[in-house]
Enzyme design. Structure first.
Site, short mmCIF file in Angstrom:
data_model
loop_
_atom_site.label_atom_id
_atom_site.label_comp_id
_atom_site.label_asym_id
_atom_site.label_seq_id
_atom_site.Cartn_x
_atom_site.Cartn_y
_atom_site.Cartn_z
N GLU A 1 67.24 46.08 69.16
CA GLU A 1 67.66 45.10 68.10
C GLU A 1 67.99 45.58 66.97
O GLU A 1 67.23 46.45 66.18
CB GLU A 1 66.59 43.91 67.99
CG GLU A 1 66.77 42.97 67.06
CD GLU A 1 65.72 41.99 66.72
OE1 GLU A 1 66.12 40.85 66.58
OE2 GLU A 1 64.82 42.48 66.56
N SER B 1 65.56 32.52 65.97
CA SER B 1 65.41 33.84 66.58
C SER B 1 64.45 33.67 67.83
O SER B 1 64.92 34.38 68.88
CB SER B 1 64.99 34.98 65.68
OG SER B 1 66.07 35.23 64.75
#
Length: 413
Positions: A237, A80
């Site tokens: 997010e 990520s």
């Protein structure tokens, strides 16, 4: 690896196309771990079984292209941090890198550029606010796991003498209120708005609040609306799609997808009312190797998934606490408590919490015909969605760095 700039971005900049289509506001949404199997699964999960046609979702209305996710590392599989660094700055880097290049030197992010241009900036997440993805927009560190140092960057990393982020919503009190430093008090003195609602990540949507990201998104857009003539940049997010994928927990994943989809609908509605805004949605990578269908059977049972009322972790806790497994199981799933399932759960419980958790997920995945290939990430391309002013720039196959280059091109106009 040098920064990669797409031919399309260069042509658009040279021709002045950005100047003509540059939006005032940028809403950038990242579904962490949300590969193509997740958006497809969500369509089937939301399908109305009473109709012959499979209804589309918000994702289907704004699909534009695909993006390559590989890092500048020894592998094709990104984490990520490297994924978010590419998406925030247009620079490929190594796994674990937070807005630094392969030489561990800081790279400028679009949030920082937006702040330099006088825009209002915001981060909205369901993880801790200093987790890999949000960190890669406003901090710089050689390792995503240096959580305290990253949190410090949120106030120490000044942009033109100002704090980088004006509005932060998410989790992370553990890292922002510490024995050595109380960053929340520093933020209060400096002026930014910060809301931290958990010690680390927020509770899963399936366990507590199925629309917590949707609510945070709505609140953030309301606060950002018409606050600054220079516009705003916000990164939102859906952090825990990834966490459910790592756990191979399909019910958890679909609940997170539902919350993220509803957040996108809020953002899309904002764009409809504010035509000078662009919405871009993508993922940093895919997680878990999710497969819609397994065991050689041509089926995927969404009713089973819809019948699960708690994450596997929460259900495991409840089963560990109970002497009688059947009422707990039947209250939290619609899967028959067969003799086979009873034996599997009872034997697993004797081996401990970890074994029981694996058994719970195995039963749910088998009953729904859900497949998983890994507890980590995969290297598949991810989808790119866009809506609003300039959205046509995101059509086709592109690198994840191209997404950043195009958005930075808008912000710099």
């Amino acid at each position: 690896m040098k920064k990669q700039i797409s031919l399309l971005a260069l042509l658009c900049t040279a021709s002045g196309a950005y100047a003509e289509s540059a939006p005032k506001n940028v809403i950038y949404m990242i579904g962490d771990g949300m590969g193509p199997a997740y958006t497809t699964a969500y369509r089937y999960f939301k399908d109305d079984p009473a109709t012959k046609e499979v209804e589309g979702t918000v994702f289907d209305t704004i699909l534009k292209g695909m993006a390559h996710t590989y890092p500048d590392d020894h592998t094709y599989v990104t984490d990520s941090a490297a994924g978010a660094t590419a998406l925030s700055s247009g620079h490929k880097s190594y796994n674990g890198a937070v807005a630094v290049d392969t030489d561990k030197k800081p790279v400028k992010t679009m949030l920082e550029i937006a702040k330099e241009r006088g825009m209002t900036t915001a981060l909205v997440v369901t993880s801790q606010i200093n987790h890999a993805t949000p960190a890669s927009f406003t901090a710089h560190n050689e390792s995503r796991y240096n959580y305290d140092d990253i949190a410090n960057d949120y106030i120490d990393n000044k942009i033109a003498g100002k704090l980088p982020v004006d509005l932060m919503l998410g989790g992370g009190t553990k890292y922002f209120i510490r024995d050595d430093r109380n960053l929340v008090e520093e933020f209060k003195a400096a002026g930014p708005a910060i809301g931290l609602y958990a010690s680390k990540g927020l509770p899963f949507a399936l366990d507590i609040n199925p629309t917590r990201l949707t609510q945070l998104t709505s609140k953030a857009l309301g606060l950002l609306d018409n606050q600054n003539e220079e516009g705003f940049f916000v990164m939102i997010e859906g952090s825990q799609i990834d966490w459910c994928g790592h756990s191979n927990d399909i019910a958890c994943a679909m609940a997170e997808m539902d919350d993220f989809a509803k957040s996108i609908e809020k953002a899309k509605a904002y764009v409809d009312k504010n035509k000078d805004t662009i919405l871009v949605v993508t993922a940093d990578h895919s997680t878990g190797g999710l497969t819609i269908g397994s065991h050689g059977q041509f089926k995927w049972e969404t009713d089973v998934i819809k019948g699960v009322k708690a994450t596997a972790s929460k259900l495991t806790d409840k089963l560990m606490e109970s002497k009688d497994l059947k009422p707990v199981w039947t209250a939290n799933t619609n899967i028959e408590f067969t003799t086979e399932n009873q034996i599997k759960l009872e034997q697993a419980k004797k081996m401990g919490e970890k074994a029981l958790n694996l058994a719970v997920k195995s039963i749910i995945s088998d009953a729904s015909f859900t497949g998983w290939t890994t507890g980590g990430h995969t290297a598949v391309d991810v989808q790119v969605f866009a809506y609003g002013k300039g959205s046509e720039q995101f059509i086709g196959s592109q690198n994840n760095t191209d997404i950043a280059d195009k958005l930075i091109g808008f912000i710099e106009q």
